[in-house]
Scaffold this active site. Structure first.
Site, PDB file in Angstrom:
ATOM      1  N   ILE A   1      39.300  37.087  44.831  1.00 43.94           N
ATOM      2  CA  ILE A   1      40.179  36.270  43.864  1.00 43.94           C
ATOM      3  C   ILE A   1      40.350  34.924  44.498  1.00 43.94           C
ATOM      4  CG2 ILE A   1      42.468  36.116  42.808  1.00 43.94           C
ATOM      5  CD1 ILE A   1      40.252  38.448  42.082  1.00 43.94           C
TER       6      ILE A   1
ATOM      7  N   SER B   1      29.943  42.822  38.614  1.00 38.54           N
ATOM      8  CA  SER B   1      29.096  42.786  37.267  1.00 38.54           C
ATOM      9  C   SER B   1      29.541  43.832  36.353  1.00 38.54           C
ATOM     10  CB  SER B   1      27.546  42.706  37.733  1.00 38.54           C
ATOM     11  OG  SER B   1      27.094  41.916  38.576  1.00 38.54           O
TER      12      SER B   1
ATOM     13  N   GLU C   1      31.882  34.051  38.314  1.00 37.41           N
ATOM     14  CA  GLU C   1      31.960  34.297  36.674  1.00 37.41           C
ATOM     15  C   GLU C   1      30.858  35.029  35.854  1.00 37.41           C
ATOM     16  OE1 GLU C   1      34.382  31.199  34.982  1.00 37.41           O
ATOM     17  OE2 GLU C   1      35.600  30.980  36.733  1.00 37.41           O
TER      18      GLU C   1
ATOM     19  N   THR D   1      27.124  36.779  37.660  1.00 39.03           N
ATOM     20  CA  THR D   1      25.874  36.214  38.377  1.00 39.03           C
ATOM     21  C   THR D   1      24.985  35.753  37.058  1.00 39.03           C
ATOM     22  OG1 THR D   1      24.771  38.438  38.204  1.00 39.03           O
ATOM     23  CG2 THR D   1      26.213  38.098  40.022  1.00 39.03           C
TER      24      THR D   1
HETATM   25  C1  LIG Z   1      33.641  32.419  46.102  1.00 36.27           C
HETATM   26  C2  LIG Z   1      34.029  33.590  45.242  1.00 36.27           C
HETATM   27  C3  LIG Z   1      35.087  33.514  44.377  1.00 36.27           C
HETATM   28  C4  LIG Z   1      35.496  34.421  43.239  1.00 36.27           C
HETATM   29  N1  LIG Z   1      36.231  34.269  42.411  1.00 36.27           N
HETATM   30  C5  LIG Z   1      36.718  35.231  41.455  1.00 36.27           C
HETATM   31  C6  LIG Z   1      37.910  35.416  40.944  1.00 36.27           C
HETATM   32  O1  LIG Z   1      38.745  34.237  40.904  1.00 36.27           O
HETATM   33  N2  LIG Z   1      38.311  36.211  39.992  1.00 36.27           N
HETATM   34  C7  LIG Z   1      37.511  37.337  39.876  1.00 36.27           C
HETATM   35  O2  LIG Z   1      37.826  38.335  39.311  1.00 36.27           O
HETATM   36  N3  LIG Z   1      36.175  37.373  40.644  1.00 36.27           N
HETATM   37  C8  LIG Z   1      35.821  36.306  41.488  1.00 36.27           C
HETATM   38  N4  LIG Z   1      34.782  36.546  42.012  1.00 36.27           N
HETATM   39  C9  LIG Z   1      33.994  37.793  41.962  1.00 36.27           C
HETATM   40  C10 LIG Z   1      32.531  37.339  41.288  1.00 36.27           C
HETATM   41  O3  LIG Z   1      32.809  37.181  39.813  1.00 36.27           O
HETATM   42  C11 LIG Z   1      31.532  38.619  41.639  1.00 36.27           C
HETATM   43  O4  LIG Z   1      30.944  38.468  42.868  1.00 36.27           O
HETATM   44  C12 LIG Z   1      30.435  38.598  40.709  1.00 36.27           C
HETATM   45  O5  LIG Z   1      30.757  38.966  39.282  1.00 36.27           O
HETATM   46  C13 LIG Z   1      29.393  39.731  41.240  1.00 36.27           C
HETATM   47  O6  LIG Z   1      29.911  41.064  41.351  1.00 36.27           O
HETATM   48  P1  LIG Z   1      29.632  41.687  42.871  1.00 36.27           P
HETATM   49  O7  LIG Z   1      29.703  40.594  43.856  1.00 36.27           O
HETATM   50  O8  LIG Z   1      30.374  42.769  42.944  1.00 36.27           O
HETATM   51  O9  LIG Z   1      27.969  41.761  42.815  1.00 36.27           O
HETATM   52  P2  LIG Z   1      27.527  43.154  42.094  1.00 36.27           P
HETATM   53  O10 LIG Z   1      28.000  43.264  40.594  1.00 36.27           O
HETATM   54  O11 LIG Z   1      27.398  44.349  43.044  1.00 36.27           O
HETATM   55  O12 LIG Z   1      25.982  42.670  41.820  1.00 36.27           O
HETATM   56  C14 LIG Z   1      24.823  42.536  42.961  1.00 36.27           C
HETATM   57  C15 LIG Z   1      23.808  41.904  42.512  1.00 36.27           C
HETATM   58  O13 LIG Z   1      22.966  42.945  41.305  1.00 36.27           O
HETATM   59  C16 LIG Z   1      22.850  42.362  40.394  1.00 36.27           C
HETATM   60  N5  LIG Z   1      23.303  42.993  38.968  1.00 36.27           N
HETATM   61  C17 LIG Z   1      24.172  43.660  38.901  1.00 36.27           C
HETATM   62  N6  LIG Z   1      24.242  44.242  37.623  1.00 36.27           N
HETATM   63  C18 LIG Z   1      22.998  43.980  37.222  1.00 36.27           C
HETATM   64  C19 LIG Z   1      22.496  44.217  36.047  1.00 36.27           C
HETATM   65  N7  LIG Z   1      22.859  44.884  34.942  1.00 36.27           N
HETATM   66  N8  LIG Z   1      21.209  43.518  35.757  1.00 36.27           N
HETATM   67  C20 LIG Z   1      20.611  42.720  36.641  1.00 36.27           C
HETATM   68  N9  LIG Z   1      20.980  42.468  37.832  1.00 36.27           N
HETATM   69  C21 LIG Z   1      22.470  42.852  37.951  1.00 36.27           C
HETATM   70  C22 LIG Z   1      23.727  40.919  40.480  1.00 36.27           C
HETATM   71  O14 LIG Z   1      23.278  39.942  39.359  1.00 36.27           O
HETATM   72  C23 LIG Z   1      23.550  40.719  41.733  1.00 36.27           C
HETATM   73  O15 LIG Z   1      22.592  39.876  42.224  1.00 36.27           O
HETATM   74  C24 LIG Z   1      34.243  35.567  43.239  1.00 36.27           C
HETATM   75  C25 LIG Z   1      33.157  35.558  44.059  1.00 36.27           C
HETATM   76  C26 LIG Z   1      32.917  34.840  44.882  1.00 36.27           C
HETATM   77  C27 LIG Z   1      31.884  34.910  45.826  1.00 36.27           C
END
Ligand SMILES: Cc1cc2nc3c(=O)[nH]c(=O)nc-3n(C[C@H](O)[C@H](O)[C@H](O)COP(=O)(O)OP(=O)(O)OC[C@H]3O[C@@H](n4cnc5c(N)ncnc54)[C@H](O)[C@@H]3O)c2cc1C
Length: 386
Positions: A165, A140, A370, A372
């Site tokens: 990715i 995030s 893209e 959460t």
């Molecule tokens: C199947 C899949 C495909 C993907 N494809 C790509 C891709 O092609 N390219 C790419 O770059 N990424 C990709 N992603 C990554 C995706 O964009 C991230 O998983 C997503 O942005 C969340 O990051 P994180 O998993 O590190 O969760 P974290 O950022 O660690 O978040 C954990 C939890 O905390 C919450 N949270 C975090 N910050 C805040 C805040 N400020 N306020 C409230 N709640 C918060 C989040 O909503 C979540 O519920 C993919 C993910 C998956 C699962």
């Protein structure tokens, strides 16, 4: 019942060309994607050939200029193509959306010379792209990325790990956000990295809950030498470029969500008309038909919302807030609709003999990718109060 028993959505489309594109998409979806979707997803088979077919059919570069081989279609048309593909197989609908996202930096911020050199191959069908923003420690908080690109002469030497990715390990190019200075978001730049660059590799795919046919993997950069001519835009512009791409990408995710929800609704309606309990079709029970009515209303509302945002984009208006709203609403709606579809099938819905449990698992990921849905609320909230 099979997953192919659906009737086409009646769409309002702006031109005859758009109607032909949607008919072509529907044909591909019905004949080449939907029939084998459940089986190939269970086996985690990546449908690489489907993307070549999309390329040959002119569906891989729909929103981009004709001059580079694109379809020059408005977003309202491109997104409905994605919706149809996602309804047949999310791996392909979302794959097209991610591919378009990975071309966005070059198409929008690249120089004329860069676009002429690389874009036609990227949208012509032979090459598949990936968008590399997330890292193990920064999801995030995307601006916390650490993958480092050090300028050495006319090259960048890249080291770091990209995480999650889509198409990691199978893509032909990586649109990669890298750190070129320690100046927070202003220290980020975009490199268009060919996947066969020595030092670039994909890790083993993640073992996911759903969308198993779409490989999601870390992409590792180990002293990868990337020509400086592959810098897109200026050094330090990368975060803005990445966020602009995501505004458009989120509309693609919203369209995917509506596609999955529509597929679940269609299946649930077909089942409810056939399944009998207490001597009558379960669809005749008001308790169940109200559930179906709520599902159908959520699907229509989602489609209307993403199309409204797309039409703003097509008209050259701001659409960042509207794209976040569409992504938030459509993916939450898809989660609800697919969960209710399992309920309509009762115990049978909970088995892999019907596709609704797969739709439910697929819907979940759309609330995460893209940005959460918590992050979408942040984006929307900021525009209201800043
Ligand atoms: C199947 C899949 C495909 C993907 N494809 C790509 C891709 O092609 N390219 C790419 O770059 N990424 C990709 N992603 C990554 C995706 O964009 C991230 O998983 C997503 O942005 C969340 O990051 P994180 O998993 O590190 O969760 P974290 O950022 O660690 O978040 C954990 C939890 O905390 C919450 N949270 C975090 N910050 C805040 C805040 N400020 N306020 C409230 N709640 C918060 C989040 O909503 C979540 O519920 C993919 C993910 C998956 C699962």
């Amino acid at each position: 019942m099979t997953a192919s028993a659906t009737k086409p959505v009646e769409r309002q489309l702006p031109t005859d060309e758009a109607r032909e594109l949607l008919a072509l998409t529907r044909d591909l979806a019905d004949n080449e994607l939907r029939p084998q979707a459940s089986e190939e997803e269970a086996a985690a088979e990546f449908p690489r050939e489907a993307f070549r077919t999309l390329g040959r059919s002119g569906l891989l570069g729909l929103p981009y200029d004709e001059q580079y081989g694109g379809g020059a279609q408005p977003y309202e048309v491109y997104l409905q193509v994605i919706e149809e593909l996602a309804a047949a197989r999310l791996t392909v609908g979302l794959g097209l959306s991610v591919h378009t996202l990975s071309c966005h930096a070059l198409a929008t911020f690249g120089s004329e010379a860069q676009r002429e050199k690389w874009l036609p191959d990227m949208i012509g069908g032979e090459q598949l792209g990936a968008y590399c923003l997330s890292e193990p420690q920064s999801g995030s908080d995307a601006a916390g990325l650490k993958t480092r690109a050090l300028r050495e002469g006319d090259e960048y030497v890249v080291n770091g790990t990209k995480a999650w990715i889509t198409h990691g390990g199978v893509a032909d190019f990586y649109s990669t956000m890298v750190r070129t200075s320690d100046d927070g978001p202003r220290g980020i730049s975009v490199l268009l990295v060919p996947a066969d660059t020595p030092g670039v590799s994909g890790a083993a795919p993640e073992r996911k809950m759903g969308m198993k046919g779409s490989p999601t993997a870390q992409v590792l950069f180990d002293d990868a030498h990337v020509p400086a001519e592959r810098l897109i835009g200026q050094e330090g512009q990368g975060f803005g470029i990445a966020m602009a791409a995501l505004d458009s990408g989120r509309l693609g995710i919203a369209a995917c969500a509506v596609g999955v929800a529509q597929a679940a609704l269609d299946y649930a309606v077909g089942y409810a008309k056939e399944r009998e309990q207490f001597g009558r079709a379960i669809a005749d029970f008001q308790g169940l038909s109200f559930l179906l009515a709520d599902m159908a209303t959520a699907v229509e509302a989602g489609r209307a919302l993403y199309l409204a945002a797309a039409r703003r984009r097509d008209a050259g208006l701001s659409f960042s807030k509207e794209a976040a709203m569409a992504k938030l609403f459509c993916t939450d709606a898809a989660m609800r609709v697919t969960t209710d579809a399992v309920q309509v099938l009762g115990g049978y819905g909970y088995t892999q003999d019907h596709p609704v449990e797969r739709y439910m698992r697929e819907a979940k990921v759309l609330q995460i990718v893209e940005g959460t849905n918590q992050i979408q609320r942040l984006v929307i909230g900021r525009t209201l109060t800043r």
